[in-house]
Design a protein around this motif. Sequence first.
Motif, PDB file in Angstrom:
ATOM      1  N   UNK A 287       0.840  -1.196   0.000  1.00 48.18           N
ATOM      2  CA  UNK A 287       0.000   0.000   0.000  1.00 48.18           C
ATOM      3  C   UNK A 287       0.875   1.246   0.000  1.00 48.18           C
ATOM      4  N   UNK A 288       0.458   2.238  -0.769  1.00 48.87           N
ATOM      5  CA  UNK A 288       1.192   3.496  -0.832  1.00 48.87           C
ATOM      6  C   UNK A 288       0.297   4.659  -0.391  1.00 48.87           C
ATOM      7  N   UNK A 289      -0.697   4.994  -1.178  1.00 45.07           N
ATOM      8  CA  UNK A 289      -1.568   6.118  -0.809  1.00 45.07           C
ATOM      9  C   UNK A 289      -2.244   5.875   0.541  1.00 45.07           C
ATOM     10  N   UNK A 290      -2.533   4.595   0.855  1.00 45.73           N
ATOM     11  CA  UNK A 290      -3.176   4.281   2.129  1.00 45.73           C
ATOM     12  C   UNK A 290      -2.262   4.575   3.321  1.00 45.73           C
ATOM     13  N   UNK A 291      -0.953   4.563   3.092  1.00 46.46           N
ATOM     14  CA  UNK A 291      -0.001   4.797   4.184  1.00 46.46           C
ATOM     15  C   UNK A 291       0.429   6.259   4.283  1.00 46.46           C
ATOM     16  N   UNK A 292      -0.027   7.082   3.362  1.00 45.78           N
ATOM     17  CA  UNK A 292       0.394   8.487   3.325  1.00 45.78           C
ATOM     18  C   UNK A 292      -0.082   9.247   4.558  1.00 45.78           C
ATOM     19  N   UNK A 293       0.822  10.004   5.154  1.00 50.47           N
ATOM     20  CA  UNK A 293       0.501  10.846   6.307  1.00 50.47           C
ATOM     21  C   UNK A 293       0.451  12.291   5.809  1.00 50.47           C
ATOM     22  N   UNK A 363       5.017   7.460   2.480  1.00 55.37           N
ATOM     23  CA  UNK A 363       5.302   6.188   3.142  1.00 55.37           C
ATOM     24  C   UNK A 363       4.699   5.060   2.327  1.00 55.37           C
ATOM     25  N   UNK A 364       5.165   3.860   2.586  1.00 56.27           N
ATOM     26  CA  UNK A 364       4.487   2.683   2.045  1.00 56.27           C
ATOM     27  C   UNK A 364       4.354   1.633   3.143  1.00 56.27           C
ATOM     28  N   UNK A 365       3.402   0.747   2.927  1.00 58.35           N
ATOM     29  CA  UNK A 365       3.076  -0.288   3.926  1.00 58.35           C
ATOM     30  C   UNK A 365       3.073  -1.646   3.228  1.00 58.35           C
ATOM     31  N   UNK A 366       3.651  -2.625   3.884  1.00 63.66           N
ATOM     32  CA  UNK A 366       3.721  -3.982   3.338  1.00 63.66           C
ATOM     33  C   UNK A 366       3.181  -4.951   4.372  1.00 63.66           C
ATOM     34  N   UNK A 367       2.334  -5.871   3.915  1.00 64.10           N
ATOM     35  CA  UNK A 367       1.865  -6.985   4.742  1.00 64.10           C
ATOM     36  C   UNK A 367       2.446  -8.256   4.153  1.00 64.10           C
ATOM     37  N   UNK A 368       3.153  -9.030   4.977  1.00 62.54           N
ATOM     38  CA  UNK A 368       3.803 -10.254   4.488  1.00 62.54           C
ATOM     39  C   UNK A 368       3.491 -11.412   5.424  1.00 62.54           C
TER      40      UNK A 368
END
Length: 371
Positions: A287-293, A363-368
Amino acid sequence: MRVGATEEPETTRAGAIAARRPAYEADLEDGVERFFEPRRAVCAWCGSGRLRERLHTTDLLQHKPGAFRLDRCLDCGHIFQNPRLNADGLEFYYRDFYDGLGEKSTAGLFAGRGATYRRRAEALLPYTGLNTNTDIDTHALDSWLDVGTGHGHFCEAAREVFPQTAFDGLDFTDGAELAEKAGRVRRGYRGSFVEVAAAVAGTYDVVSMFHYLEHSVEPAMELEAARLALRPGGYLLIEVPDAASRYSRLLGRRWLPWLQPQHLHFLPVRNLRDRLAALGFTVVAEQHAEAHDRVDLLAATWLVLDGIAPRDEVPWLARRPGRGKRAARAMVVMLGIPVLLAATILDRIIPSALIRRLGLSNAYRVVARRD
């Protein structure tokens, strides 16, 4: 050093500053060069010798003395502090930021971000079989370790999303212990994650690292520790600054996520995905836009104003600013209020779709999933 409460002057900010000044004077007596390791000739991530300077800046937040350089690897894109702070340097530049003089303001800032923390926790819902439209399996996620938890405010908010999950927290500072006392976490670990992971191997259903890896001296070792702490089938949830953001170039050294000298590494998402795959993880979400602050323009505006205005009194300066300088600072800040308000509005009104299309996400977010 913590300020005691036995004498009245020590209970005031001026007294706390006076008490800290001798230690800072001793630290700075021989300059700041001793706070750095030797400069690296190769990339801290892939070992390539093709490096180029990405940023040269100073401490724009605390205004402690020193200059800091970030290099970018032309082969893998990794950005890292070079030369890097050593252990003494990290202690010096972190001191009075999250604790001491800065503890109340920093804790207050983190405490007011409940909605952001809940969104971070909700990022895991689609990948655990849990969602708000069906009956929640309360036993699906029994235990969660939040690494770099600070004072545990994320865990407190995430419990609203996963009410039956037991949350633990880990931090280098005493914040994790304070979070345990406050009831925000079941257990607060203080120390190195690499060391703690060996003691809790295979224990956790989830390990989260929100804006933690960029502070780590060796982020690759932190990823290995996460794999060790997770049970097979457990999830790793990571969020880090994204130096690929267009804001990083538009705003230059006043792009807040650079946060020098605290941020030591900036991992391109491709590098993180590749390393996770090598460790036996499957990335199930990016996720990119979802992690944006939404703080870039506001923070940059404040850093400009703060750079123009004379400094407040701090123990790493030799003397307190005079009355005239303090009045000038107050005037600059007052005149800057309309600009700060405009920047805040702009940050908030930019649609997420435009942030995604223009690559503005900071920011970006990763789920693994550990396989």
